[in-house]
Design a protein around this motif. Structure first.
Motif, PDB file in Angstrom:
ATOM      1  N   SER A   1       0.841  -1.181   0.000  1.00 49.20           N
ATOM      2  CA  SER A   1       0.000   0.000   0.000  1.00 49.20           C
ATOM      3  C   SER A   1       0.889   1.248   0.000  1.00 49.20           C
ATOM      4  O   SER A   1       2.101   1.158   0.093  1.00 49.20           O
ATOM      5  N   PRO A   2       0.288   2.422  -0.106  1.00 45.25           N
ATOM      6  CA  PRO A   2       1.089   3.648  -0.109  1.00 45.25           C
ATOM      7  C   PRO A   2       2.051   3.796   1.075  1.00 45.25           C
ATOM      8  O   PRO A   2       3.189   4.223   0.863  1.00 45.25           O
TER       9      PRO A   2
ATOM     10  N   SER B   1      24.333   5.289  -5.960  1.00 39.96           N
ATOM     11  CA  SER B   1      23.464   6.412  -5.622  1.00 39.96           C
ATOM     12  C   SER B   1      22.430   6.646  -6.722  1.00 39.96           C
ATOM     13  O   SER B   1      21.242   6.848  -6.446  1.00 39.96           O
ATOM     14  N   VAL B   2      22.871   6.605  -7.973  1.00 43.04           N
ATOM     15  CA  VAL B   2      21.949   6.807  -9.093  1.00 43.04           C
ATOM     16  C   VAL B   2      20.946   5.656  -9.176  1.00 43.04           C
ATOM     17  O   VAL B   2      19.748   5.881  -9.424  1.00 43.04           O
ATOM     18  N   ASP B   3      21.413   4.427  -8.954  1.00 41.66           N
ATOM     19  CA  ASP B   3      20.501   3.283  -8.957  1.00 41.66           C
ATOM     20  C   ASP B   3      19.441   3.421  -7.868  1.00 41.66           C
ATOM     21  O   ASP B   3      18.260   3.132  -8.093  1.00 41.66           O
ATOM     22  N   ALA B   4      19.854   3.850  -6.683  1.00 42.19           N
ATOM     23  CA  ALA B   4      18.897   4.015  -5.586  1.00 42.19           C
ATOM     24  C   ALA B   4      17.888   5.121  -5.902  1.00 42.19           C
ATOM     25  O   ALA B   4      16.705   5.007  -5.561  1.00 42.19           O
ATOM     26  N   ALA B   5      18.329   6.195  -6.576  1.00 40.76           N
ATOM     27  CA  ALA B   5      17.401   7.263  -6.969  1.00 40.76           C
ATOM     28  C   ALA B   5      16.376   6.736  -7.968  1.00 40.76           C
ATOM     29  O   ALA B   5      15.182   7.060  -7.890  1.00 40.76           O
ATOM     30  N   GLY B   6      16.821   5.897  -8.897  1.00 41.67           N
ATOM     31  CA  GLY B   6      15.890   5.296  -9.851  1.00 41.67           C
ATOM     32  C   GLY B   6      14.885   4.391  -9.170  1.00 41.67           C
ATOM     33  O   GLY B   6      13.695   4.390  -9.517  1.00 41.67           O
ATOM     34  N   GLU B   7      15.341   3.605  -8.205  1.00 38.37           N
ATOM     35  CA  GLU B   7      14.424   2.738  -7.459  1.00 38.37           C
ATOM     36  C   GLU B   7      13.407   3.567  -6.669  1.00 38.37           C
ATOM     37  O   GLU B   7      12.232   3.202  -6.580  1.00 38.37           O
ATOM     38  N   ALA B   8      13.843   4.689  -6.090  1.00 37.02           N
ATOM     39  CA  ALA B   8      12.915   5.555  -5.352  1.00 37.02           C
ATOM     40  C   ALA B   8      11.864   6.140  -6.294  1.00 37.02           C
ATOM     41  O   ALA B   8      10.677   6.220  -5.943  1.00 37.02           O
ATOM     42  N   LEU B   9      12.280   6.527  -7.487  1.00 38.16           N
ATOM     43  CA  LEU B   9      11.329   7.071  -8.457  1.00 38.16           C
ATOM     44  C   LEU B   9      10.324   6.004  -8.893  1.00 38.16           C
ATOM     45  O   LEU B   9       9.127   6.286  -9.026  1.00 38.16           O
TER      46      LEU B   9
ATOM     47  N   ILE C   1       2.947   4.223  -6.471  1.00 38.47           N
ATOM     48  CA  ILE C   1       1.856   4.683  -5.589  1.00 38.47           C
ATOM     49  C   ILE C   1       0.645   5.079  -6.417  1.00 38.47           C
ATOM     50  O   ILE C   1      -0.489   4.744  -6.081  1.00 38.47           O
ATOM     51  N   PHE C   2       0.867   5.754  -7.529  1.00 38.21           N
ATOM     52  CA  PHE C   2      -0.246   6.322  -8.302  1.00 38.21           C
ATOM     53  C   PHE C   2      -0.695   5.456  -9.481  1.00 38.21           C
ATOM     54  O   PHE C   2      -1.851   5.495  -9.860  1.00 38.21           O
TER      55      PHE C   2
END
Length: 123
Positions: free
Chosen positions: A28-29, A105-113, A119-120
């Motif tokens: 869930s969110p 760091s870039v991989d983690a940013a992509g995973e966060a995105l 969510i949506f």
């Protein structure tokens, strides 16, 4: 005459178990937000981890391999290996660790995105 058969009893037990443990809430969110926060911490921390922890660890391992773990016993521990052969390899190991930190760091940013989009749009 018994109104409850084993099939009805199993159905009631299964239904009550599903009421107590809803699996639909698993991603869930709040779960996505938790994963986003973990990934954002990795975005900030990965370069520091690789530069100041894993890089020196790899450099030390390279130094030991280059100076003390040679095949010929008479070559082990020589100043030539300590001063000429080991430092370039240690610098290379540290440089590779810095690159690993940046890419992590870039991989983690992509995973966060991707978690944010989930969510949506989907689950």
């Amino acid at each position: 005459m018994n109104m409850w058969s084993p099939t009805k009893t199993a159905g009631v037990v299964l239904f009550s178990a599903l009421l107590v443990c809803p699996q639909a809430y698993a991603l869930s969110p709040p779960h996505h937000v938790y994963n986003i926060s973990r990934r954002l911490v990795q975005v900030v921390g990965a370069p520091f981890y690789w530069t100041f922890y894993q890089g020196p660890k790899n450099a030390k391992k390279a130094y030991v391999e280059e100076v003390w773990e040679l095949e010929k016993e008479e070559q082990r521990g020589k100043w030539r290996n300590r001063l000429i052969k080991a430092p370039p390899r240690m610098i290379g190991e540290e440089a590779k660790a810095i690159v690993d930190g940046i890419t992590g760091s870039v991989d983690a940013a992509g995973e966060a995105l991707k978690e944010f989009i989930s969510i949506f749009c989907s689950d």
